[in-house]
Design a protein around this motif. Structure first.
Motif, PDB file in Angstrom:
ATOM      1  N   PHE B  20       9.889   1.922  -3.964  1.00 21.88           N
ATOM      2  CA  PHE B  20      10.395   1.752  -2.599  1.00 21.88           C
ATOM      3  C   PHE B  20       9.708   0.550  -1.982  1.00 21.88           C
ATOM      4  O   PHE B  20       8.491   0.517  -1.829  1.00 21.88           O
ATOM      5  CB  PHE B  20      10.129   3.013  -1.775  1.00 21.88           C
ATOM      6  CG  PHE B  20      10.698   2.945  -0.382  1.00 21.88           C
ATOM      7  CD1 PHE B  20       9.881   2.696   0.716  1.00 21.88           C
ATOM      8  CD2 PHE B  20      12.059   3.129  -0.170  1.00 21.88           C
ATOM      9  CE1 PHE B  20      10.410   2.631   2.000  1.00 21.88           C
ATOM     10  CE2 PHE B  20      12.592   3.068   1.117  1.00 21.88           C
ATOM     11  CZ  PHE B  20      11.762   2.818   2.192  1.00 21.88           C
ATOM     12  N   ASP B  21      10.523  -0.447  -1.627  1.00 21.43           N
ATOM     13  CA  ASP B  21      10.000  -1.750  -1.216  1.00 21.43           C
ATOM     14  C   ASP B  21      10.607  -2.068   0.145  1.00 21.43           C
ATOM     15  O   ASP B  21      11.821  -2.201   0.260  1.00 21.43           O
ATOM     16  CB  ASP B  21      10.493  -2.732  -2.292  1.00 21.43           C
ATOM     17  CG  ASP B  21      10.031  -4.133  -2.064  1.00 21.43           C
ATOM     18  OD1 ASP B  21      10.145  -4.892  -3.031  1.00 21.43           O
ATOM     19  OD2 ASP B  21       9.589  -4.479  -0.957  1.00 21.43           O
ATOM     20  N   SER B  22       9.776  -2.175   1.194  1.00 24.35           N
ATOM     21  CA  SER B  22      10.401  -2.311   2.514  1.00 24.35           C
ATOM     22  C   SER B  22       9.439  -2.877   3.550  1.00 24.35           C
ATOM     23  O   SER B  22       8.239  -2.987   3.311  1.00 24.35           O
ATOM     24  CB  SER B  22      10.879  -0.925   2.928  1.00 24.35           C
ATOM     25  OG  SER B  22      11.161  -0.868   4.290  1.00 24.35           O
ATOM     26  N   GLU B  35       3.272  -4.860  12.063  1.00 20.79           N
ATOM     27  CA  GLU B  35       4.320  -4.871  11.044  1.00 20.79           C
ATOM     28  C   GLU B  35       3.709  -5.065   9.669  1.00 20.79           C
ATOM     29  O   GLU B  35       2.806  -5.872   9.483  1.00 20.79           O
ATOM     30  CB  GLU B  35       5.334  -5.970  11.337  1.00 20.79           C
ATOM     31  CG  GLU B  35       6.343  -5.479  12.368  1.00 20.79           C
ATOM     32  CD  GLU B  35       7.071  -6.595  13.052  1.00 20.79           C
ATOM     33  OE1 GLU B  35       6.422  -7.318  13.841  1.00 20.79           O
ATOM     34  OE2 GLU B  35       8.262  -6.764  12.810  1.00 20.79           O
ATOM     35  N   ALA B  36       4.217  -4.313   8.698  1.00 20.74           N
ATOM     36  CA  ALA B  36       3.676  -4.387   7.354  1.00 20.74           C
ATOM     37  C   ALA B  36       4.792  -4.399   6.330  1.00 20.74           C
ATOM     38  O   ALA B  36       5.918  -3.976   6.593  1.00 20.74           O
ATOM     39  CB  ALA B  36       2.761  -3.199   7.109  1.00 20.74           C
ATOM     40  N   SER B  37       4.437  -4.916   5.159  1.00 22.79           N
ATOM     41  CA  SER B  37       5.354  -4.866   4.033  1.00 22.79           C
ATOM     42  C   SER B  37       4.781  -3.825   3.088  1.00 22.79           C
ATOM     43  O   SER B  37       3.596  -3.870   2.769  1.00 22.79           O
ATOM     44  CB  SER B  37       5.395  -6.255   3.391  1.00 22.79           C
ATOM     45  OG  SER B  37       5.730  -6.157   2.041  1.00 22.79           O
ATOM     46  N   ILE B  38       5.582  -2.814   2.697  1.00 21.13           N
ATOM     47  CA  ILE B  38       5.042  -1.782   1.818  1.00 21.13           C
ATOM     48  C   ILE B  38       5.818  -1.704   0.509  1.00 21.13           C
ATOM     49  O   ILE B  38       7.004  -2.027   0.459  1.00 21.13           O
ATOM     50  CB  ILE B  38       5.036  -0.376   2.468  1.00 21.13           C
ATOM     51  CG1 ILE B  38       6.455   0.115   2.727  1.00 21.13           C
ATOM     52  CG2 ILE B  38       4.180  -0.346   3.710  1.00 21.13           C
ATOM     53  CD1 ILE B  38       6.521   1.600   3.056  1.00 21.13           C
ATOM     54  N   GLU B  57       0.133  -1.935   0.786  1.00 24.71           N
ATOM     55  CA  GLU B  57       0.581  -2.316   2.125  1.00 24.71           C
ATOM     56  C   GLU B  57      -0.046  -3.647   2.504  1.00 24.71           C
ATOM     57  O   GLU B  57      -1.224  -3.888   2.256  1.00 24.71           O
ATOM     58  CB  GLU B  57       0.153  -1.248   3.126  1.00 24.71           C
ATOM     59  CG  GLU B  57       0.737  -1.502   4.499  1.00 24.71           C
ATOM     60  CD  GLU B  57       0.112  -0.612   5.567  1.00 24.71           C
ATOM     61  OE1 GLU B  57      -0.136   0.575   5.266  1.00 24.71           O
ATOM     62  OE2 GLU B  57      -0.149  -1.122   6.659  1.00 24.71           O
ATOM     63  N   ARG B  58       0.788  -4.517   3.084  1.00 24.93           N
ATOM     64  CA  ARG B  58       0.301  -5.836   3.484  1.00 24.93           C
ATOM     65  C   ARG B  58       0.661  -6.060   4.946  1.00 24.93           C
ATOM     66  O   ARG B  58       1.821  -5.918   5.344  1.00 24.93           O
ATOM     67  CB  ARG B  58       0.992  -6.884   2.600  1.00 24.93           C
ATOM     68  CG  ARG B  58       0.324  -8.221   2.542  1.00 24.93           C
ATOM     69  CD  ARG B  58       0.840  -8.970   1.318  1.00 24.93           C
ATOM     70  NE  ARG B  58       2.284  -9.146   1.352  1.00 24.93           N
ATOM     71  CZ  ARG B  58       2.908 -10.185   1.893  1.00 24.93           C
ATOM     72  NH1 ARG B  58       2.218 -11.131   2.469  1.00 24.93           N
ATOM     73  NH2 ARG B  58       4.223 -10.260   1.875  1.00 24.93           N
TER      74      ARG B  58
END
Lengths: 126, 307
Positions: B20-22, B35-38, B57-58
């Motif tokens: 799961f990439d979102s 806001e993060a990219s996971i 998480e970034r």
């Protein structure tokens, strides 16, 4: 038989746009009310209850979208006829305007003045 | 994030057993949102049973802020540029309406108007290029009749065609039913290739426009017998701001952005643009759209209408 002249409120801070729009719309038989910022625009909308509001977005004191949202909270204002007349064309602005019930979203630089007048007349027939 | 978002995440990693990439709006311990990219991946045993999950998480708040600043800058800059141009445009229209100008004056004013319209068009093109470069433009499709859009474009260009006394042919194949297209974008594409053919034709030349289909695709073809593209420059024509030498000499008023824009539209929506050309003999441009239509693309805004 004389029909009552209808009123258009122009909410706009650019003097050239105000002058040219007023001249042409007056010639087309409408009464013109002007407001040069969003705050005055809201006040005059609720006081004069114009038949149509031409609303710019970038305005001093209160921007067009904020004015529109506040207008929609009013009993009369929620059904007021509004056409957005702006030179902003980003997606978020268009979406917000449409969500708040505007007839049209016109980018000034892309429209001939005569066609704006035509659009106004079209919307007034409704 | 809304409940449905987490439901979807769990369904993907637990039931579907997929990555799961979102992008997500998350909350720090102090309550601040960011806001993060996971990226969450299920780790499975030999039998395919889920053992545990690995999540990365970034924090992308800074990147997002920069993107927003860029979009706002472009929006605001174009607004500021459009303001005086609107004043010139409408004042000249009023002036012309009032009449009373002699032939020479009319000509001068018409040229001023034309130059002003070109600047407005340039701003719209720059806005489009900015949106393309930032990857924020969307492809929003609905089932429409491509021929009716083509006819609109032809109508818009009729005056130019007549001015140049071009022999213009229009051919629409049979059996082309409505297909998923982004009306604004397909309008821009057709307008661009047709306008180029007209611009780079000699007066009295021929422009052939057709839309046909075969078993897999729809083909929009525009053929002219104008100045053509020099062979050694053909690999550059889709580059930003590129204009071939002979095009520059013709003073047809291009900006070198049209092909860049329509190539970006084609690439984003699963279409193809190809061409063949010979200097001084003319060019043929072909846009190929799969019968399944344009591919949707999420974004903030569709592109500006040019001209």
């Amino acid at each position: 038989m004389a029909t009552k002249k209808r009123t258009i409120l122009i909410v706009e801070d650019e003097p050239q746009v105000i002058r040219l729009l007023s001249e042409h719309l007056y010639e087309a038989g409408f009464l013109i009310v002007k407001a040069m910022d969003g705050k005055e625009g809201l006040k005059k909308s609720l006081n004069e209850k114009p038949d149509l509001i031409l609303l710019d977005i970038i305005l001093p004191k209160m921007d067009g979208l904020t004015m529109l949202k506040k207008l929609r909270q009013d009993k009369w204002g929620k059904d007021a006829k509004v056409i957005i007349l702006t030179n902003l064309s980003d997606g978020a602005t268009v979406d917000t305007a449409l969500q708040n019930g505007v007839y049209d979203f016109l980018v000034k630089a892309d429209w001939k003045l005569a066609d704006v007048v035509r659009k106004v007349k079209e919307r007034m027939e409704v | 994030m809304p409940k449905e978002y987490y439901a979807k995440m769990w369904d993907t990693i637990k039931n579907k057993k997929k990555d799961f990439d979102s992008e997500i709006t998350n909350r720090r311990k102090n309550g601040e949102q960011y806001e993060a990219s996971i990226d969450v991946a299920p780790i499975l045993d030999k039998k395919g049973k889920v053992l545990f999950f690995v999540g990365l998480e970034r924090d992308i708040s800074k990147e997002k802020a920069i993107d927003r600043a860029k979009t706002e800058f472009v929006s605001l800059a174009s607004h500021q540029l459009r303001t005086p141009l609107t004043s010139v445009k409408w004042n000249i229209e009023s002036l012309l309406d009032n009449g009373g100008l002699n032939a020479k004056q009319q000509r001068n004013i018409n040229e001023v108007y034309r130059g002003n319209e070109k600047m407005i068009e340039l701003i719209n093109a720059l806005l489009n290029v900015a949106r393309i470069d930032m990857g924020v433009f969307s492809v929003e499709t609905k089932k429409i009749d491509i021929i009716s859009i083509a006819k609109e474009v032809v109508n818009e260009l009729l005056l130019e065609i007549k001015k140049k006394k071009l022999r213009f042919t229009e051919e629409y194949g049979k059996g082309i039913t409505p297909l998923p297209l982004d009306p604004q974008l397909i309008h821009i594409v057709i307008h661009n290739i047709l306008n180029n053919a007209i611009k780079y034709s000699h007066p009295g030349g021929v422009v052939d426009f057709s839309i046909k289909k075969d078993k897999k695709s729809i083909f929009i073809t525009v053929k002219d017998v104008g100045i053509g593209i020099p062979k050694h420059q053909q690999d550059k024509i889709f580059q930003k701001l590129f204009r071939a030498d002979n095009a520059r000499q013709m003073d047809a008023g291009g900006m070198g952005l049209g092909l860049y824009i329509i190539k970006a539209i084609a690439d984003a929506s699963g279409c193809k643009i190809s061409f063949s050309s010979k200097e001084n003999e003319g060019s043929t441009f072909i846009v190929q759209i799969p019968l399944s239509g344009m591919r949707k693309k999420k974004g903030e805004r569709t592109l500006e209408h040019l001209a």
